[in-house]
Design a protein around this motif. Structure first.
Motif, PDB file in Angstrom:
ATOM      1  N   HIS A 204       0.952  -1.140   0.000  1.00 15.74           N
ATOM      2  CA  HIS A 204       0.129   0.067  -0.113  1.00 15.74           C
ATOM      3  C   HIS A 204       0.819   1.184   0.064  1.00 15.74           C
ATOM      4  O   HIS A 204       0.380   2.092  -0.604  1.00 15.74           O
ATOM      5  N   MET A 205       2.188   1.280   0.581  1.00 18.09           N
ATOM      6  CA  MET A 205       2.871   2.283   0.585  1.00 18.09           C
ATOM      7  C   MET A 205       3.528   2.536  -0.688  1.00 18.09           C
ATOM      8  O   MET A 205       3.803   3.852  -1.012  1.00 18.09           O
ATOM      9  N   GLN A 206       3.531   1.373  -1.577  1.00 21.46           N
ATOM     10  CA  GLN A 206       3.947   1.776  -2.854  1.00 21.46           C
ATOM     11  C   GLN A 206       2.828   1.785  -3.840  1.00 21.46           C
ATOM     12  O   GLN A 206       3.349   1.506  -5.034  1.00 21.46           O
ATOM     13  N   SER A 207       1.624   1.921  -3.462  1.00 22.99           N
ATOM     14  CA  SER A 207       0.763   2.000  -4.496  1.00 22.99           C
ATOM     15  C   SER A 207       0.328   0.713  -5.172  1.00 22.99           C
ATOM     16  O   SER A 207       0.178   0.864  -6.377  1.00 22.99           O
ATOM     17  N   ARG A 208       0.727  -0.458  -4.424  1.00 24.55           N
ATOM     18  CA  ARG A 208       0.202  -1.639  -4.732  1.00 24.55           C
ATOM     19  C   ARG A 208      -0.728  -2.396  -3.879  1.00 24.55           C
ATOM     20  O   ARG A 208      -1.286  -1.675  -3.078  1.00 24.55           O
ATOM     21  N   VAL A 209      -0.956  -3.533  -4.110  1.00 26.44           N
ATOM     22  CA  VAL A 209      -2.046  -3.989  -3.176  1.00 26.44           C
ATOM     23  C   VAL A 209      -1.409  -5.256  -2.388  1.00 26.44           C
ATOM     24  O   VAL A 209      -2.092  -5.697  -1.282  1.00 26.44           O
ATOM     25  N   GLY A 210      -0.077  -5.627  -2.500  1.00 24.99           N
ATOM     26  CA  GLY A 210       0.483  -6.494  -1.730  1.00 24.99           C
ATOM     27  C   GLY A 210      -0.101  -7.960  -2.260  1.00 24.99           C
ATOM     28  O   GLY A 210      -0.884  -8.239  -3.189  1.00 24.99           O
ATOM     29  N   PRO A 211       0.068  -9.155  -1.531  1.00 29.76           N
ATOM     30  CA  PRO A 211      -0.386 -10.489  -1.800  1.00 29.76           C
ATOM     31  C   PRO A 211      -2.017 -10.435  -1.780  1.00 29.76           C
ATOM     32  O   PRO A 211      -2.566  -9.924  -0.851  1.00 29.76           O
ATOM     33  N   TYR A 212      -2.655 -11.042  -2.825  1.00 29.43           N
ATOM     34  CA  TYR A 212      -3.853 -11.132  -2.849  1.00 29.43           C
ATOM     35  C   TYR A 212      -4.614 -12.386  -3.403  1.00 29.43           C
ATOM     36  O   TYR A 212      -6.048 -12.256  -3.307  1.00 29.43           O
ATOM     37  N   GLN A 213      -3.936 -13.145  -3.361  1.00 24.89           N
ATOM     38  CA  GLN A 213      -4.504 -14.485  -4.155  1.00 24.89           C
ATOM     39  C   GLN A 213      -5.196 -15.379  -3.029  1.00 24.89           C
ATOM     40  O   GLN A 213      -6.116 -16.040  -3.101  1.00 24.89           O
ATOM     41  N   VAL A 214      -4.313 -15.515  -2.021  1.00 19.10           N
ATOM     42  CA  VAL A 214      -4.861 -16.557  -0.811  1.00 19.10           C
ATOM     43  C   VAL A 214      -5.600 -15.960   0.080  1.00 19.10           C
ATOM     44  O   VAL A 214      -5.394 -15.089   0.721  1.00 19.10           O
ATOM     45  N   GLY A 215      -7.087 -16.380  -0.108  1.00 18.32           N
ATOM     46  CA  GLY A 215      -8.201 -15.942   1.228  1.00 18.32           C
ATOM     47  C   GLY A 215      -8.403 -14.695   0.723  1.00 18.32           C
ATOM     48  O   GLY A 215      -8.105 -14.032  -0.188  1.00 18.32           O
ATOM     49  N   PRO A 216      -9.330 -14.007   1.557  1.00 17.85           N
ATOM     50  CA  PRO A 216      -9.794 -12.668   1.085  1.00 17.85           C
ATOM     51  C   PRO A 216      -8.742 -11.615   1.576  1.00 17.85           C
ATOM     52  O   PRO A 216      -8.066 -11.528   2.320  1.00 17.85           O
ATOM     53  N   HIS A 217      -8.428 -10.825   0.345  1.00 17.26           N
ATOM     54  CA  HIS A 217      -7.369 -10.059   0.126  1.00 17.26           C
ATOM     55  C   HIS A 217      -6.225 -10.511   0.549  1.00 17.26           C
ATOM     56  O   HIS A 217      -5.482  -9.845   1.198  1.00 17.26           O
ATOM     57  N   GLY A 218      -6.124 -11.622   0.421  1.00 21.68           N
ATOM     58  CA  GLY A 218      -4.623 -12.248   0.720  1.00 21.68           C
ATOM     59  C   GLY A 218      -4.365 -12.554   1.923  1.00 21.68           C
ATOM     60  O   GLY A 218      -3.237 -12.718   2.525  1.00 21.68           O
ATOM     61  N   SER A 219      -5.587 -12.574   3.138  1.00 25.73           N
ATOM     62  CA  SER A 219      -5.147 -12.719   4.384  1.00 25.73           C
ATOM     63  C   SER A 219      -4.506 -13.958   4.777  1.00 25.73           C
ATOM     64  O   SER A 219      -4.174 -14.139   6.181  1.00 25.73           O
ATOM     65  N   LEU A 220      -4.808 -14.925   3.958  1.00 22.91           N
ATOM     66  CA  LEU A 220      -4.386 -16.302   4.350  1.00 22.91           C
ATOM     67  C   LEU A 220      -2.980 -16.422   3.787  1.00 22.91           C
ATOM     68  O   LEU A 220      -2.534 -17.659   3.830  1.00 22.91           O
ATOM     69  N   GLN A 221      -2.011 -15.479   2.918  1.00 29.37           N
ATOM     70  CA  GLN A 221      -0.918 -15.926   2.519  1.00 29.37           C
ATOM     71  C   GLN A 221      -0.080 -16.404   3.360  1.00 29.37           C
ATOM     72  O   GLN A 221       0.732 -17.262   3.072  1.00 29.37           O
ATOM     73  N   TRP A 222       0.063 -15.911   4.931  1.00 29.60           N
ATOM     74  CA  TRP A 222       1.252 -16.371   5.578  1.00 29.60           C
ATOM     75  C   TRP A 222       0.821 -17.853   5.788  1.00 29.60           C
ATOM     76  O   TRP A 222       1.858 -18.497   5.878  1.00 29.60           O
ATOM     77  N   LEU A 223      -0.256 -18.523   5.930  1.00 26.87           N
ATOM     78  CA  LEU A 223      -0.451 -19.685   6.156  1.00 26.87           C
ATOM     79  C   LEU A 223       0.405 -20.555   4.949  1.00 26.87           C
ATOM     80  O   LEU A 223       0.962 -21.680   4.998  1.00 26.87           O
ATOM     81  N   ALA A 224       0.127 -20.060   3.804  1.00 23.85           N
ATOM     82  CA  ALA A 224       0.359 -20.522   2.288  1.00 23.85           C
ATOM     83  C   ALA A 224       1.907 -20.528   2.490  1.00 23.85           C
ATOM     84  O   ALA A 224       2.751 -21.448   2.182  1.00 23.85           O
ATOM     85  N   ASP A 225       2.483 -19.439   2.997  1.00 20.31           N
ATOM     86  CA  ASP A 225       4.037 -19.291   3.043  1.00 20.31           C
ATOM     87  C   ASP A 225       4.623 -20.486   4.116  1.00 20.31           C
ATOM     88  O   ASP A 225       5.401 -20.863   3.695  1.00 20.31           O
ATOM     89  N   ALA A 226       4.023 -20.558   5.143  1.00 16.93           N
ATOM     90  CA  ALA A 226       4.407 -21.402   6.091  1.00 16.93           C
ATOM     91  C   ALA A 226       4.467 -22.687   5.662  1.00 16.93           C
ATOM     92  O   ALA A 226       5.352 -23.445   5.841  1.00 16.93           O
ATOM     93  N   LEU A 227       3.515 -23.280   4.711  1.00 16.27           N
ATOM     94  CA  LEU A 227       3.420 -24.618   4.436  1.00 16.27           C
ATOM     95  C   LEU A 227       4.489 -24.683   3.434  1.00 16.27           C
ATOM     96  O   LEU A 227       4.932 -25.663   3.217  1.00 16.27           O
ATOM     97  N   LYS A 228       4.585 -23.909   2.465  1.00 13.89           N
ATOM     98  CA  LYS A 228       5.629 -23.701   1.579  1.00 13.89           C
ATOM     99  C   LYS A 228       6.874 -23.925   2.269  1.00 13.89           C
ATOM    100  O   LYS A 228       7.778 -24.834   1.725  1.00 13.89           O
ATOM    101  N   LEU A 229       7.322 -23.213   3.238  1.00 14.15           N
ATOM    102  CA  LEU A 229       8.864 -23.334   3.722  1.00 14.15           C
ATOM    103  C   LEU A 229       8.791 -24.649   4.459  1.00 14.15           C
ATOM    104  O   LEU A 229       9.946 -25.254   4.313  1.00 14.15           O
TER     105      LEU A 229
END
Lengths: 409, 288
Positions: free
Chosen positions: A55-80
Motif C-alpha cells: 500500500h505504501m508503494q501504491s500496490r495491493v500486496g499479496p491478494y491471491q490466498v484468502g480474502p484480500h490475501g489474508s491467508l497468504q502467511w499460512l501458504a508461505d509457512a506450508l511452502k517453507l
C-alpha cells in the motif's frame, strides 16, 4: 482450560516442594503457548509487512490466498515446511545445521520474562531486564555460526557486519536503560511496569495517583521530560539496529550481500531465522513498552484494566511499535557502514550518557529536574527554529572513501 | 528425594554433561572455529550452575559478558585471521608431555582443594511467624564469618565463628523502639541473649549476634521476640527462602557501591587505561 491455572505458575521453591506434575505441566503449557504465539505472530507480521509495503508503494500486496490475501502467511509457512533443505557442499555441516536453532533459542528465551500482565509473566524473575538483554545477546553467536559455516563470502561478511552492529548498539541501549533503571530501582519487569501507576512528571510527587484520564502521565516516558523522551527515541533507534531492520539492515543489504548471513539457507532452516527476526522485533518493542509506555498498564488507569485487558494493552502497545518498525522500513533508505557506526558512537552514545546523567540528577532533586527540563526545552526549540528558518542550507559533504585497489565485484 | 528434586537433578546433570562434553570438544577439536563455538556450551552450563546456586546476578552477568562479549570477540578474532583452519594446531603437535604434566598438577591441586575444604551445606533461613498481636515475621539465618556482605550464607559454623542474623521485615510501629530479638542457642555451650533490632532502611529491621570461639559440636538455634507478653516463641513452620525472594542483585549492588567502592573504582580505572592503550596501539600512524 481455566486461565487462572495458567496465572499460578509455581516458583522453583514450590516445584521442589509441591505437586511437581502440575508445575511441570504448567511450564510445558506456557512454553508451548509461547512458541506457537511466536510462530503465529511472525506469520501475521510477514503478511502485514508485505501488505503495508504494497500500500505504501501504491500496490495491493499479496491478494491471491484468502480474502484480500489474508491467508497468504499460512501458504508461505506450508511452502517453507515442504521446501527442500539444501545444504551446499562447502559448508561446515554440523554448525550449519545448528545455527538457526541457536539464533532462535536466544530470541525465544527472552519472551518468557516479558510482563504480559501487571502481576504475571511466564517466568517471574527479579533480574528480568538483565536476563532479557543477556539471553537475546546470545543470538549473535548463532549469527556468526551461520555466517562462518555457510562457506560463502556473502554470509561471512553479513555475519561480521551483523555482529559488529549488534555489539556496538548494545552500548547506547544499555546506557539508556540504565538511566531508566535509576528511576525504577529494580530489574524486575513486572515491578518496573507497576512503578508507572503513580508519580507525576519531573518527579514532582512520586506518590501522586491522578484521575483516571491522566493515568498515562505517570508513564516512564513522561517522568523526566525531555530526557526520558530522548531516551525513548535513542532506545528505539538502537533497537532498530539491534534487530537488523531498515534503515540499519546493512547485514542483509540485498544490493551488496544478497541476503547476508542466511544467504545459503533454505526451507525450514531459513524460516527459523525469519521467526527469530520477528520475535526479536517484538522483544525490543516489549522492552520499550515496559520501560517507557507503562507495559501492561491501561492508559486510563483503572478503566479497562486487569486480566485480559492487561494482555490487550501490552500486546497493543508493543504491536504499535512493531508497526512503526515496518513503516520505517518502507520509508527510509539504508545507512552506509561508516554512517551506521558514526550514528552509534558519536550521536546515540553521548545522548545516552546525557540522559543517564540528567535522569540521575532529576531523581535526586525535583527542582534540578524542572530546571534542566526547562533549559533543554528552550535549547531544543532554538535549534529546531534555526533548522526550520535557515534557508539555502547545504548538506555536509560526504566523507571521501578511498577506492580499493583493483575494485570490488 | 521427592519427584521435584529428581527433576531438578536430571536438569542439573544434563547441563553438567553438556558442559563437560563442550569442554572436551574445545580441547580436542581439530578445527579451531568449532572449538570456539563449543565454548558456547561450556559457558552456558557454567551459567546454569550459577542459576542452580541461586546466584541470579552472576548467572545473567556470565551470559552477558562471556557469551555476548568475550566469546563473540574470540570468534571475531579467529574468523578475521587469514586461513585459520589451515594452521597446524598446537594440540596435535609435540608438547604432550608438558601438557600432561600441567594437567596432572592442576588436577592434583583441584582434588586436594575438594578433599580438604570444609564444605558448608547451604541451608535456608528459618522464617517463622511470631504469634503476637499483630503477628510478626522473623527470619533467622546463619552467616559465615567471612560472608560479611551477606552474599554467601551457610548453615554450618566454621571453627565456631559465625553471625546469627534475625531479619524482621515488617515490625509493627509500636515495637519499633526498643524491640529486641531473644536468640537462644543450644548445644555444647548454651547462649541466651537479647539483641536489639536496628533499622536497615526499606528492608525492615535486623538484629545481629556475632559468635566466636564456640566449642565444636552440633548447635540448634531459635528466635523469639523479647519483652512481648506472653513471650512469643517461633513455632515450626515450613521454611521459605528469604534470600532467594529478594535476590542477590541488591546485595551485590550495596557491596560494590559501599564497602568495596574503592577496589571497584580502581579496577574500572585499570580497565579504562587498558581500553585507551588498546585504542592507541590499534590506531593508524598518521604522518603529518
Amino acid at each position: 482450560m481455566r486461565l487462572d491455572l495458567l496465572l499460578q505458575i509455581p516458583t522453583w521453591e514450590q516445584l521442589r516442594n509441591g505437586p511437581w506434575v502440575e508445575a511441570a505441566a504448567a511450564i510445558a503449557i506456557v512454553g508451548f503457548v509461547l512458541a506457537n504465539l511466536i510462530a503465529v505472530y511472525a506469520g501475521i507480521s510477514t503478511l502485514l509487512e508485505r501488505k503495508i509495503a504494497g500500500h505504501m508503494q501504491s500496490r495491493v500486496g499479496p491478494y491471491q490466498v484468502g480474502p484480500h490475501g489474508s491467508l497468504q502467511w499460512l501458504a508461505d509457512a506450508l511452502k517453507l515446511l515442504f521446501k527442500e533443505d539444501v545444504i551446499p557442499r562447502d559448508t561446515d555441516k554440523l554448525l550449519f545445521r545448528m545455527a538457526p536453532y541457536v539464533v532462535f533459542a536466544g530470541s525465544f528465551a527472552a519472551w518468557c520474562a516479558l510482563p504480559f500482565m501487571v502481576d504475571w509473566a511466564p517466568a517471574f524473575m527479579n533480574i528480568g531486564i538483565l536476563y532479557i538483554l543477556a539471553i537475546s545477546g546470545t543470538a549473535v553467536v548463532g549469527i556468526l555460526m551461520a555466517g562462518w559455516s555457510s562457506g560463502s563470502k556473502w554470509s561471512l561478511f553479513g555475519a561480521m557486519r551483523s555482529a559488529a552492529q549488534i555489539v556496538s548498539y548494545e552500548v547506547p541501549i544499555g546506557l539508556v536503560l540504565l538511566g531508566m533503571l535509576l528511576m525504577y530501582g529494580t530489574l524486575d519487569m513486572n515491578a518496573i511496569a507497576k512503578a508507572q501507576t503513580q508519580g507525576l512528571p519531573f518527579a514532582l510527587n512520586p506518590e501522586w495517583r491522578g484521575p483516571w484520564y491522566l493515568a498515562w502521565a505517570s508513564w516512564g516516558v513522561f517522568r523526566h521530560m525531555p530526557f526520558t523522551v530522548i531516551a525513548f527515541l535513542v532506545y528505539y533507534t538502537a533497537a532498530l539496529a539491534e534487530t537488523n531492520r531498515t534503515p540499519f539492515d546493512i547485514p542483509e543489504a540485498e544490493s551488496e550481500l544478497v541476503a547476508g548471513y542466511h544467504t545459503e539457507y533454505s526451507g525450514m532452516r531459513f524460516s527459523f531465522f525469519f521467526l527469530s527476526e520477528y520475535a526479536n522485533m517484538f522483544v525490543v518493542s516489549a522492552i520499550a513498552t515496559t520501560f517507557f509506555l507503562g507495559g501492561p498498564l491501561s492508559p486510563l488507569g483503572p478503566v479497562m484494566s486487569g486480566g485480559l485487558f492487561d494482555v490487550f494493552w501490552f500486546l497493543g502497545k508493543a504491536f504499535l511499535l512493531v508497526f512503526v518498525m515496518i513503516w520505517l522500513r518502507w520509508t527510509l533508505p539504508r545507512y552506509r557502514v561508516d554512517q551506521l557506526m558514526d550514528l552509534c558512537w558519536k550521536r546515540l552514545t553521548p545522548l545516552g550518557f546525557i540522559c543517564l546523567f540528567a535522569i540521575g540528577l532529576g531523581e535526586h532533586d525535583m527542582r534540578v529536574s524542572v530546571a534542566l527540563g526547562a533549559v533543554t526545552f528552550v535549547f531544543i526549540a532554538v535549534v529546531l527554529s534555526k533548522e526550520i528558518f535557515a534557508s539555502g542550507k547545504t548538506h555536509p559533504p560526504l566523507p571521501k572513501v578511498k577506492p580499493e585497489a583493483g575494485g570490488g565485484p | 528425594m521427592s519427584w521435584g528434586e529428581i527433576v531438578l537433578n536430571v536438569v542439573f546433570y544434563a547441563f553438567a554433561v553438556a558442559g563437560i562434553a563442550g569442554a572436551l570438544a574445545v580441547a580436542v577439536s581439530k578445527n579451531i572455529v568449532r572449538s570456539a563455538f563449543a565454548l558456547l556450551t561450556v559457558l552456558f552450563s557454567a551459567a546454569s550452575f550459577y542459576a542452580f546456586m541461586r546466584a541470579d546476578f552472576i548467572f545473567a552477568a556470565q551470559i552477558l559478558i562471556y557469551v555476548g562479549g568475550i566469546l563473540v570477540l574470540i570468534i571475531f578474532a579467529i574468523m578475521l585471521t587469514h586461513r585459520i583452519t589451515n594452521v597446524r594446531l598446537s594440540n596435535e603437535s609435540a608438547h604432550s608431555w608438558g601438557a600432561f604434566f600441567a594437567c596432572f598438577c592442576v588436577a592434583f591441586a583441584l582434588i586436594l582443594i575438594v578433599a580438604t575444604y570444609r564444605w558448608s551445606r547451604v541451608e535456608k533461613p528459618m522464617v517463622a511467624v511470631v504469634a503476637s498481636q499483630p503477628p510478626v515475621r522473623l527470619a533467622l539465618a546463619m552467616y559465615q564469618a567471612d560472608g560479611t556482605t551477606g552474599v554467601t550464607r551457610g548453615g554450618r559454623m566454621i571453627d565456631g565463628h559465625g553471625v546469627l542474623v534475625v531479619d524482621a521485615p515488617d515490625l509493627p510501629g509500636r515495637m519499633r523502639t526498643g524491640a529486641a530479638a531473644r536468640i537462644r542457642i543450644e548445644g555444647p555451650q548454651t547462649i541466651l541473649r537479647d539483641v536489639p533490632f536496628e533499622p536497615r532502611g526499606p528492608e525492615g529491621h535486623r538484629a545481629r549476634l556475632e559468635l566466636s570461639g564456640l566449642p565444636a559440636g552440633k548447635y540448634r538455634w531459635s528466635v523469639a521476640l523479647a519483652g512481648e507478653e506472653p513471650e512469643a516463641i517461633t513455632p515450626e513452620v515450613p521454611a521459605v527462602d528469604f534470600v532467594a525472594e529478594r535476590g542477590l542483585t541488591k546485595a551485590i549492588g550495596w557491596a560494590l557501591m559501599g564497602r568495596y567502592l574503592l577496589p571497584f573504582e580502581a579496577v574500572s580505572v585499570l580497565l579504562l587505561a587498558a581500553l585507551i592503550g588498546a585504542a592507541f596501539l590499534a590506531r593508524k600512524e598518521v604522518k603529518a
